[in-house]
Structure formats: structure tokens, C-alpha cells
Scaffold this motif. Structure first.
Motif, PDB file in Angstrom:
ATOM      1  N   GLU A 153      -1.677  -1.567   5.458  1.00 13.60           N
ATOM      2  CA  GLU A 153      -0.873  -2.753   5.871  1.00 13.60           C
ATOM      3  C   GLU A 153      -0.598  -3.781   4.464  1.00 13.60           C
ATOM      4  O   GLU A 153      -1.388  -4.043   3.983  1.00 13.60           O
ATOM      5  CB  GLU A 153      -1.431  -3.546   6.905  1.00 13.60           C
ATOM      6  CG  GLU A 153      -1.389  -3.088   8.252  1.00 13.60           C
ATOM      7  CD  GLU A 153      -2.202  -3.604   9.206  1.00 13.60           C
ATOM      8  OE1 GLU A 153      -2.486  -4.864   8.998  1.00 13.60           O
ATOM      9  OE2 GLU A 153      -2.966  -3.079  10.193  1.00 13.60           O
ATOM     10  N   LYS A 155      -0.192  -6.592   2.009  1.00 13.69           N
ATOM     11  CA  LYS A 155      -1.000  -7.897   1.780  1.00 13.69           C
ATOM     12  C   LYS A 155      -0.791  -8.403   0.292  1.00 13.69           C
ATOM     13  O   LYS A 155      -0.309  -7.662  -0.595  1.00 13.69           O
ATOM     14  CB  LYS A 155      -2.332  -7.838   2.135  1.00 13.69           C
ATOM     15  CG  LYS A 155      -3.039  -6.686   1.955  1.00 13.69           C
ATOM     16  CD  LYS A 155      -4.374  -6.711   2.968  1.00 13.69           C
ATOM     17  CE  LYS A 155      -5.246  -5.609   2.700  1.00 13.69           C
ATOM     18  NZ  LYS A 155      -4.660  -4.194   3.421  1.00 13.69           N
ATOM     19  N   ILE A 157      -2.832  -8.800  -2.048  1.00 12.49           N
ATOM     20  CA  ILE A 157      -3.541  -8.110  -3.008  1.00 12.49           C
ATOM     21  C   ILE A 157      -3.013  -6.879  -3.523  1.00 12.49           C
ATOM     22  O   ILE A 157      -3.475  -6.322  -4.450  1.00 12.49           O
ATOM     23  CB  ILE A 157      -5.229  -8.028  -2.556  1.00 12.49           C
ATOM     24  CG1 ILE A 157      -5.014  -7.197  -1.328  1.00 12.49           C
ATOM     25  CG2 ILE A 157      -6.022  -9.184  -2.561  1.00 12.49           C
ATOM     26  CD1 ILE A 157      -6.524  -6.733  -1.010  1.00 12.49           C
ATOM     27  N   CYS A 161      -3.455  -3.738  -6.684  1.00 12.87           N
ATOM     28  CA  CYS A 161      -4.177  -2.676  -6.294  1.00 12.87           C
ATOM     29  C   CYS A 161      -3.690  -1.466  -6.999  1.00 12.87           C
ATOM     30  O   CYS A 161      -2.424  -1.304  -7.026  1.00 12.87           O
ATOM     31  CB  CYS A 161      -4.046  -2.454  -4.897  1.00 12.87           C
ATOM     32  SG  CYS A 161      -5.060  -1.135  -4.290  1.00 12.87           S
ATOM     33  N   CYS A 167      -0.133   4.022  -1.227  1.00 14.19           N
ATOM     34  CA  CYS A 167       0.503   3.460  -0.150  1.00 14.19           C
ATOM     35  C   CYS A 167       1.739   3.159   0.119  1.00 14.19           C
ATOM     36  O   CYS A 167       2.126   3.510   1.347  1.00 14.19           O
ATOM     37  CB  CYS A 167      -0.339   2.057  -0.080  1.00 14.19           C
ATOM     38  SG  CYS A 167      -2.219   2.172   0.016  1.00 14.19           S
ATOM     39  N   PHE A 168       2.419   2.639  -0.632  1.00 16.35           N
ATOM     40  CA  PHE A 168       3.939   2.422  -0.372  1.00 16.35           C
ATOM     41  C   PHE A 168       4.964   2.812  -1.352  1.00 16.35           C
ATOM     42  O   PHE A 168       6.045   2.508  -0.983  1.00 16.35           O
ATOM     43  CB  PHE A 168       3.757   0.709  -0.583  1.00 16.35           C
ATOM     44  CG  PHE A 168       2.853  -0.059   0.123  1.00 16.35           C
ATOM     45  CD1 PHE A 168       2.916  -0.218   1.430  1.00 16.35           C
ATOM     46  CD2 PHE A 168       1.804  -0.718  -0.306  1.00 16.35           C
ATOM     47  CE1 PHE A 168       1.880  -0.848   2.711  1.00 16.35           C
ATOM     48  CE2 PHE A 168       0.986  -1.269   0.639  1.00 16.35           C
ATOM     49  CZ  PHE A 168       1.107  -1.393   1.790  1.00 16.35           C
TER      50      PHE A 168
HETATM   51  S1  SF4 Z   1      -2.292  -1.113  -1.833  1.00 21.62           S
HETATM   52 FE1  SF4 Z   1      -4.332  -1.235  -1.940  1.00 21.62          FE
HETATM   53  S2  SF4 Z   1      -5.005  -3.257  -0.823  1.00 21.62           S
HETATM   54 FE2  SF4 Z   1      -2.766  -2.566  -0.205  1.00 21.62          FE
HETATM   55  S3  SF4 Z   1      -3.194  -1.460   1.490  1.00 21.62           S
HETATM   56 FE3  SF4 Z   1      -3.102  -0.086  -0.074  1.00 21.62          FE
HETATM   57  S4  SF4 Z   1      -5.313   0.331  -0.648  1.00 21.62           S
HETATM   58 FE4  SF4 Z   1      -5.179  -1.562   0.613  1.00 21.62          FE
END
Ligand code: SF4
Length: 172
Positions: A153, A155, A157, A161, A167-168
Motif C-alpha cells: 500500500e 505511503k 516512505i 524504499c 512493489c509499484f
Molecule cells: S515500497 Fe517499500 S515501504 Fe512501500 S509498500 Fe513496498 S515495501 Fe512497503
């Protein structure tokens, strides 16, 4: 991936990650590790070398943890150097983990967390209340890493990271 095939041993870094992001914790525990390459880690190492050149003693515990320490007046003090205090709770619990681990192996120590860029230092002592909270946290971590991947999710930070791209994707 077999989510149940996980290593039951929790590390100090993972205790810290619990208070930052459960996705990060899960990825790190399952050996999807990108932190070593990340700019923040390099800055941390540089800070250590520049500001604390004399803290050179290192406790290597079963090749799992490397702790910097000094001895002062016969007392063992474990040091951690952090760039900012935004994740203070994470830093504190990581230190509780190290002190608890040492205590279980009959080594008495206290902790000092340094924030050189803020000219701040926090002294940490373990007590029964902190130990109870730490052990509850460790049980929660074991549950998280034994279950399926926690969906990321976004956020604040995330942009700092190392896992952001994982993640994205290329999303900003
Ligand atoms: S980018 Fe890092 S802080 Fe953000 S959701 Fe993924 S693991 Fe968690």
C-alpha cells in the motif's frame, strides 16, 4: 511460492521492518533483498565511517547480526547509527531485540542509538515491560511471514524504499 516454507528465525532487521511496512518485512524475510544496493544504506555506512571512526569493534553473532559496540567503564554498549529519527519506534525495538538476544546468551549490555545529523543520542535499557512487548511483536512477525504476501500500500516512505520498483513497477 510455498508461503508456509519460511524460516522461523526472526532477525533484528525484521523487528525494525515490522514497524515500517509489513510488505517490506515479508519480502526481506523471504530473501527478496534489495537494501544493500540502496542509496540510503550507502549514506548510513558513510555516516558511520565519518562520524564514528573509533567505533570499530564488531560483534558477529552466528553470521546473522553484526553489532558495533564499545566498552565504557566496564560496560558493553551496543551502537546503532541512524540517519533520521522518523522511525524511532522501529529503531528502539530493533535495539531491544539485540539486547534481549545478548541477555539470553548471558551478555549484559545497554544500547545507544545515535542520530548524528540531529546531534541526538538515545540510551536504551531493556526491562521486563519492553521484553514482553518485543516477544509479542516477534510472534506477530512470525504470523505475517508465514502467511501470503501482504499487498503493498503506497505511503510516504515508499519513495525512499529500495522495494519501490518491485512493489509499484515504474509508477511514481
Ligand atoms: S515500497 Fe517499500 S515501504 Fe512501500 S509498500 Fe513496498 S515495501 Fe512497503
Amino acid at each position: 511460492m510455498n508461503y508456509r516454507n519460511f524460516n522461523n528465525r526472526v532477525t533484528g532487521v525484521e523487528v525494525g521492518y515490522y514497524f515500517i511496512c509489513h510488505t517490506k518485512l515479508w519480502l526481506f524475510h523471504h530473501n527478496i533483498q534489495m537494501e544493500r544496493e540502496h542509496e540510503n544504506v550507502k549514506i548510513g555506512k558513510q555516516l558511520h565511517e565519518e562520524r564514528y571512526p573509533r567505533v570499530k569493534k564488531e560483534l558477529n553473532i552466528r553470521n546473522k547480526m553484526k553489532l558495533d559496540f564499545i566498552e565504557r567503564d566496564g560496560e558493553l554498549i551496543v551502537h546503532e547509527i541512524k540517519k533520521s529519527n522518523k522511525m524511532e519506534k522501529s529503531h528502539f525495538f530493533q535495539m531491544y531485540f539485540y539486547l534481549d538476544y545478548l541477555e539470553k546468551h548471558n551478555v549484559e549490555a545497554t544500547g545507544e542509538i545515535h542520530y548524528p545529523l540531529l546531534n541526538k543520542k538515545k540510551s536504551i535499557k531493556l526491562d521486563e515491560n519492553k521484553k514482553t512487548k518485543l516477544h509479542k511483536t516477534i510472534n506477530k512477525i512470525k504470523k505475517i511471514v508465514s502467511e501470503k504476501f501482504p499487498n503493498p500500500e503506497r505511503k510516504n516512505i515508499c519513495k525512499k524504499c529500495a522495494y519501490e520498483e518491485f512493489c509499484f513497477g515504474t509508477e511514481t
